[in-house]
Design an enzyme around this catalytic site. Structure first.
Site, PDB file in Angstrom:
ATOM      1  N   THR A 116     -23.588  69.947  34.117  1.00 35.96           N
ATOM      2  CA  THR A 116     -22.524  70.820  33.630  1.00 35.96           C
ATOM      3  C   THR A 116     -23.079  72.124  33.061  1.00 35.96           C
ATOM      4  O   THR A 116     -24.213  72.151  32.571  1.00 35.96           O
ATOM      5  CB  THR A 116     -21.732  70.071  32.534  1.00 35.96           C
ATOM      6  N   ASP A 117     -22.240  73.155  33.055  1.00 35.34           N
ATOM      7  CA  ASP A 117     -22.647  74.414  32.422  1.00 35.34           C
ATOM      8  C   ASP A 117     -22.746  74.285  30.903  1.00 35.34           C
ATOM      9  O   ASP A 117     -23.312  75.151  30.232  1.00 35.34           O
ATOM     10  CB  ASP A 117     -21.689  75.558  32.805  1.00 35.34           C
ATOM     11  N   GLU A 118     -22.185  73.199  30.349  1.00 31.48           N
ATOM     12  CA  GLU A 118     -22.187  73.046  28.888  1.00 31.48           C
ATOM     13  C   GLU A 118     -23.586  72.868  28.314  1.00 31.48           C
ATOM     14  O   GLU A 118     -23.778  72.989  27.106  1.00 31.48           O
ATOM     15  CB  GLU A 118     -21.318  71.861  28.470  1.00 31.48           C
ATOM     16  N   TYR A 143     -21.735  65.041  23.884  1.00 26.32           N
ATOM     17  CA  TYR A 143     -21.660  64.980  25.351  1.00 26.32           C
ATOM     18  C   TYR A 143     -22.664  65.919  25.999  1.00 26.32           C
ATOM     19  O   TYR A 143     -23.499  65.505  26.817  1.00 26.32           O
ATOM     20  CB  TYR A 143     -20.235  65.322  25.825  1.00 26.32           C
ATOM     21  N   LYS A 147     -26.052  65.304  28.405  1.00 29.61           N
ATOM     22  CA  LYS A 147     -26.204  65.843  29.767  1.00 29.61           C
ATOM     23  C   LYS A 147     -27.472  66.699  29.854  1.00 29.61           C
ATOM     24  O   LYS A 147     -28.208  66.635  30.847  1.00 29.61           O
ATOM     25  CB  LYS A 147     -24.986  66.678  30.164  1.00 29.61           C
TER      26      LYS A 147
HETATM   27  P1  NAD Z   1     -14.997  61.044  34.952  1.00 32.83           P
HETATM   28  O1  NAD Z   1     -15.049  60.639  33.516  1.00 32.83           O
HETATM   29  O2  NAD Z   1     -13.672  61.328  35.578  1.00 32.83           O
HETATM   30  O3  NAD Z   1     -15.678  59.918  35.850  1.00 32.83           O
HETATM   31  C1  NAD Z   1     -16.848  59.260  35.476  1.00 32.83           C
HETATM   32  C2  NAD Z   1     -17.003  58.005  36.330  1.00 32.83           C
HETATM   33  O4  NAD Z   1     -18.267  57.389  35.972  1.00 32.83           O
HETATM   34  C3  NAD Z   1     -15.915  56.975  36.107  1.00 32.83           C
HETATM   35  O5  NAD Z   1     -15.466  56.465  37.336  1.00 32.83           O
HETATM   36  C4  NAD Z   1     -16.607  55.884  35.301  1.00 32.83           C
HETATM   37  O6  NAD Z   1     -16.089  54.583  35.515  1.00 32.83           O
HETATM   38  C5  NAD Z   1     -18.043  56.001  35.782  1.00 32.83           C
HETATM   39  N1  NAD Z   1     -19.025  55.489  34.804  1.00 32.83           N
HETATM   40  C6  NAD Z   1     -19.080  55.793  33.482  1.00 32.83           C
HETATM   41  N2  NAD Z   1     -20.103  55.128  32.911  1.00 32.83           N
HETATM   42  C7  NAD Z   1     -20.717  54.432  33.902  1.00 32.83           C
HETATM   43  C8  NAD Z   1     -21.846  53.565  33.950  1.00 32.83           C
HETATM   44  N3  NAD Z   1     -22.547  53.277  32.830  1.00 32.83           N
HETATM   45  N4  NAD Z   1     -22.202  53.034  35.128  1.00 32.83           N
HETATM   46  C9  NAD Z   1     -21.489  53.318  36.258  1.00 32.83           C
HETATM   47  N5  NAD Z   1     -20.410  54.101  36.273  1.00 32.83           N
HETATM   48  C10 NAD Z   1     -20.026  54.654  35.110  1.00 32.83           C
HETATM   49  O7  NAD Z   1     -15.978  62.296  35.076  1.00 32.83           O
HETATM   50  P2  NAD Z   1     -15.921  63.568  36.027  1.00 32.83           P
HETATM   51  O8  NAD Z   1     -15.115  64.620  35.364  1.00 32.83           O
HETATM   52  O9  NAD Z   1     -15.586  63.135  37.409  1.00 32.83           O
HETATM   53  O10 NAD Z   1     -17.432  64.047  35.974  1.00 32.83           O
HETATM   54  C11 NAD Z   1     -18.381  63.571  36.933  1.00 32.83           C
HETATM   55  C12 NAD Z   1     -19.716  64.242  36.684  1.00 32.83           C
HETATM   56  O11 NAD Z   1     -19.581  65.646  36.807  1.00 32.83           O
HETATM   57  C13 NAD Z   1     -20.291  64.005  35.288  1.00 32.83           C
HETATM   58  O12 NAD Z   1     -21.683  63.828  35.409  1.00 32.83           O
HETATM   59  C14 NAD Z   1     -19.967  65.276  34.518  1.00 32.83           C
HETATM   60  O13 NAD Z   1     -20.908  65.504  33.504  1.00 32.83           O
HETATM   61  C15 NAD Z   1     -20.075  66.289  35.640  1.00 32.83           C
HETATM   62  N6  NAD Z   1     -19.291  67.529  35.471  1.00 32.83           N
HETATM   63  C16 NAD Z   1     -17.946  67.450  35.260  1.00 32.83           C
HETATM   64  C17 NAD Z   1     -17.200  68.617  35.161  1.00 32.83           C
HETATM   65  C18 NAD Z   1     -15.695  68.592  34.959  1.00 32.83           C
HETATM   66  O14 NAD Z   1     -15.092  69.650  34.797  1.00 32.83           O
HETATM   67  N7  NAD Z   1     -15.049  67.440  35.008  1.00 32.83           N
HETATM   68  C19 NAD Z   1     -17.849  69.864  35.249  1.00 32.83           C
HETATM   69  C20 NAD Z   1     -19.239  69.901  35.448  1.00 32.83           C
HETATM   70  C21 NAD Z   1     -19.933  68.718  35.573  1.00 32.83           C
HETATM   71  O1  TDX Z   2      -5.341  69.073  24.817  1.00 34.07           O
HETATM   72  C1  TDX Z   2      -6.262  69.875  24.928  1.00 34.07           C
HETATM   73  N1  TDX Z   2      -6.090  71.149  24.455  1.00 34.07           N
HETATM   74  C2  TDX Z   2      -7.053  72.100  24.541  1.00 34.07           C
HETATM   75  O2  TDX Z   2      -6.846  73.241  24.106  1.00 34.07           O
HETATM   76  C3  TDX Z   2      -7.526  69.531  25.549  1.00 34.07           C
HETATM   77  C4  TDX Z   2      -7.755  68.140  26.070  1.00 34.07           C
HETATM   78  C5  TDX Z   2      -8.484  70.514  25.643  1.00 34.07           C
HETATM   79  N2  TDX Z   2      -8.272  71.753  25.150  1.00 34.07           N
HETATM   80  C6  TDX Z   2      -9.294  72.805  25.348  1.00 34.07           C
HETATM   81  C7  TDX Z   2     -10.710  72.435  25.003  1.00 34.07           C
HETATM   82  C8  TDX Z   2     -11.498  73.279  25.978  1.00 34.07           C
HETATM   83  O3  TDX Z   2     -11.638  74.598  25.473  1.00 34.07           O
HETATM   84  O4  TDX Z   2      -9.307  73.070  26.752  1.00 34.07           O
HETATM   85  C9  TDX Z   2     -10.629  73.334  27.224  1.00 34.07           C
HETATM   86  C10 TDX Z   2     -11.001  72.305  28.276  1.00 34.07           C
HETATM   87  O5  TDX Z   2     -11.106  71.039  27.628  1.00 34.07           O
HETATM   88  P1  TDX Z   2     -11.618  69.731  28.394  1.00 34.07           P
HETATM   89  O6  TDX Z   2     -10.741  69.437  29.555  1.00 34.07           O
HETATM   90  O7  TDX Z   2     -11.831  68.662  27.384  1.00 34.07           O
HETATM   91  O8  TDX Z   2     -12.992  70.253  29.026  1.00 34.07           O
HETATM   92  P2  TDX Z   2     -14.366  70.807  28.409  1.00 34.07           P
HETATM   93  O9  TDX Z   2     -14.573  70.353  27.021  1.00 34.07           O
HETATM   94  O10 TDX Z   2     -14.402  72.283  28.690  1.00 34.07           O
HETATM   95  O11 TDX Z   2     -15.407  70.025  29.366  1.00 34.07           O
HETATM   96  C11 TDX Z   2     -15.134  69.904  30.778  1.00 34.07           C
HETATM   97  O12 TDX Z   2     -15.889  70.815  31.534  1.00 34.07           O
HETATM   98  C12 TDX Z   2     -17.273  70.596  31.568  1.00 34.07           C
HETATM   99  C13 TDX Z   2     -15.393  68.482  31.254  1.00 34.07           C
HETATM  100  O13 TDX Z   2     -14.614  67.562  30.506  1.00 34.07           O
HETATM  101  C14 TDX Z   2     -16.849  68.147  31.159  1.00 34.07           C
HETATM  102  O14 TDX Z   2     -17.119  66.854  31.695  1.00 34.07           O
HETATM  103  C15 TDX Z   2     -17.626  69.179  31.947  1.00 34.07           C
HETATM  104  O15 TDX Z   2     -18.991  68.975  31.746  1.00 34.07           O
END
Ligand code: NAD
Ligand code: TDX
Length: 327
Positions: A116-118, A143, A147
């Site tokens: 992630t960019d975080e 988190y 990562k």
């Molecule tokens: P998500 O929470 O929707 O899905 C995570 C999945 O991993 C779930 O299916 C869960 O059951 C599985 N899991 C969790 N712990 C586990 C374990 N110990 N063993 C096996 N499986 C396990 O997450 P997501 O949003 O799909 O994110 C996927 C990846 O992408 C993550 O690595 C996250 O850091 C990265 N990422 C997400 C975003 C975003 O915006 N969602 C952005 C950048 C990077």
């Molecule tokens: O109810 C809400 N109201 C609100 O203002 C929620 C759930 C979030 N927020 C804000 C927090 C953040 O500024 O919205 C933005 C996005 O929130 P999230 O969906 O929780 O995402 P963020 O914390 O930015 O992280 C996401 O992007 C990077 C993913 O959850 C991560 O897994 C990924 O690494």
């Protein structure tokens, strides 16, 4: 691949089935964030779901020995949860990645690490800068620090043990099959269930949105063409404040654009993320296909309207959890 029952992993599995002739073995623990229903309709002869933990060395070793490449999506992924209880984040994100690295090292299997960019921390709202592959690591939350730890393990396993790995750090994804705890699905399903959208703080924080299928295409490109040991940032120039996103959701759902609540801010809330993805574009030729956030958001809203059975079971419990922290 790991985490294939989650948001991005299930979309990636679908993308691979639709765009390539590869088969996929999904290892997923089916935590609260994993859902078998996210994989329905995929061909059984090409997609196998193995329920298990990425930190289970014996299971991981057996599976890694049987595949050509590992793409590691599985993680505890929600910042708010990591503030309430960091422990599972350490186990899955750090120990889980370590377990996979040891297995790909032993079996000499190609590995791609999803991050992630975080890991880069945050930027000021008025700073013209964006994150690049050279930005120093500076994570803010439990988190993002786990990562960041996992990314550093991958780099060390490349350098010390010659593991054949690439890494990618992507900005905020949106699209179908995203858990209702996350920002965009939470606000869409709030409106659909008669609740008001909830903005943390003043709603000024900025995220750099990318459609999940643009992320998926980038990951496939890196898996095919990426240079071993390299990191690629993935982003689609989609910066928007949270308030702008909520107003757009409200407009698309036919509500007044100020029909939201401002709620308690997230502790340590990162101000702004912004990605410079020039390296991926110039070196590997990837370009995002979803040029209109408005259209991608409208399609995502339509998906949540049509798939209530997928998200409804998690909605009330998620909102009860938020209510306990005043969010
Ligand atoms: P998500 O929470 O929707 O899905 C995570 C999945 O991993 C779930 O299916 C869960 O059951 C599985 N899991 C969790 N712990 C586990 C374990 N110990 N063993 C096996 N499986 C396990 O997450 P997501 O949003 O799909 O994110 C996927 C990846 O992408 C993550 O690595 C996250 O850091 C990265 N990422 C997400 C975003 C975003 O915006 N969602 C952005 C950048 C990077
Ligand atoms: O109810 C809400 N109201 C609100 O203002 C929620 C759930 C979030 N927020 C804000 C927090 C953040 O500024 O919205 C933005 C996005 O929130 P999230 O969906 O929780 O995402 P963020 O914390 O930015 O992280 C996401 O992007 C990077 C993913 O959850 C991560 O897994 C990924 O690494």
């Amino acid at each position: 691949m790991t985490g294939g029952a989650g948001f991005i992993g299930s979309n990636f599995t679908r993308w691979v089935i639709d765009h390539t002739d590869a088969s996929v073995v999904v290892l997923d623990k089916l935590t609260y964030a994993g859902n078998r229903d996210s994989l329905v309709g995929l061909p059984r002869d090409r997609v196998e779901l193995v329920v298990g933990d990425v930190a289970d060395a014996s299971l991981v070793g057996d599976l890694v020995a049987s595949v050509d490449a590992v793409v590691h999506f599985a993680a505890e992924s929600h910042n708010d949860n990591s503030l309430a209880d960091p422990q599972p984040f350490l186990m899955t994100n750090i120990v889980g990645t370590y377990t996979l690295l040891q297995a790909v090292r032993e079996h000499d299997v190609r590995y791609h690490h999803i991050s992630t960019d975080e890991v880069y921390g945050d930027l000021e709202l008025d700073d013209p800068a964006r994150f690049t592959e050279h930005t120093p690591y500076n994570p803010s939350s439990p988190y993002s620090s786990t990562k960041a730890s996992s990314d550093l393990l991958v780099r060390a396993w490349v350098r010390s043990f010659g593991v054949q790995a690439t890494l990618s750090n992507c900005s905020n994804n949106y699209g179908p099959y995203q858990h209702v705890e996350k920002f965009i699905p939470r606000q869409i399903t709030n409106v659909l269930t008669g609740r008001r959208p909830k903005l943390y703080g003043a709603g000024q924080n900025v995220r750099d949105w990318i459609h999940v299928d643009d992320h998926n295409a980038a990951v496939w490109t890196i898996l095919q063409k990426g240079a071993i040991g390299e990191t690629y940032l993935i982003g689609a120039d989609g910066e928007k404040s949270n308030r702008e996103v909520v107003e757009e959701i409200l407009r698309l759902l036919g509500q007044p654009e100020d029909a939201y609540d401002l709620v308690t801010d997230r502790p340590g809330h990162d101000l702004r993320y912004a990605i410079d993805s020039s390296k991926l574009r110039t070196e590997l030729g990837w370009e995002p296909q979803y040029s209109s956030f408005h259209d991608g958001l409208a399609a995502t809203i339509a998906w949540y309207e049509a798939n209530e059975a997928w998200w409804k079971p998690a909605k009330d419990a998620t909102e009860n959890k938020y209510a306990a922290t005043g969010q």
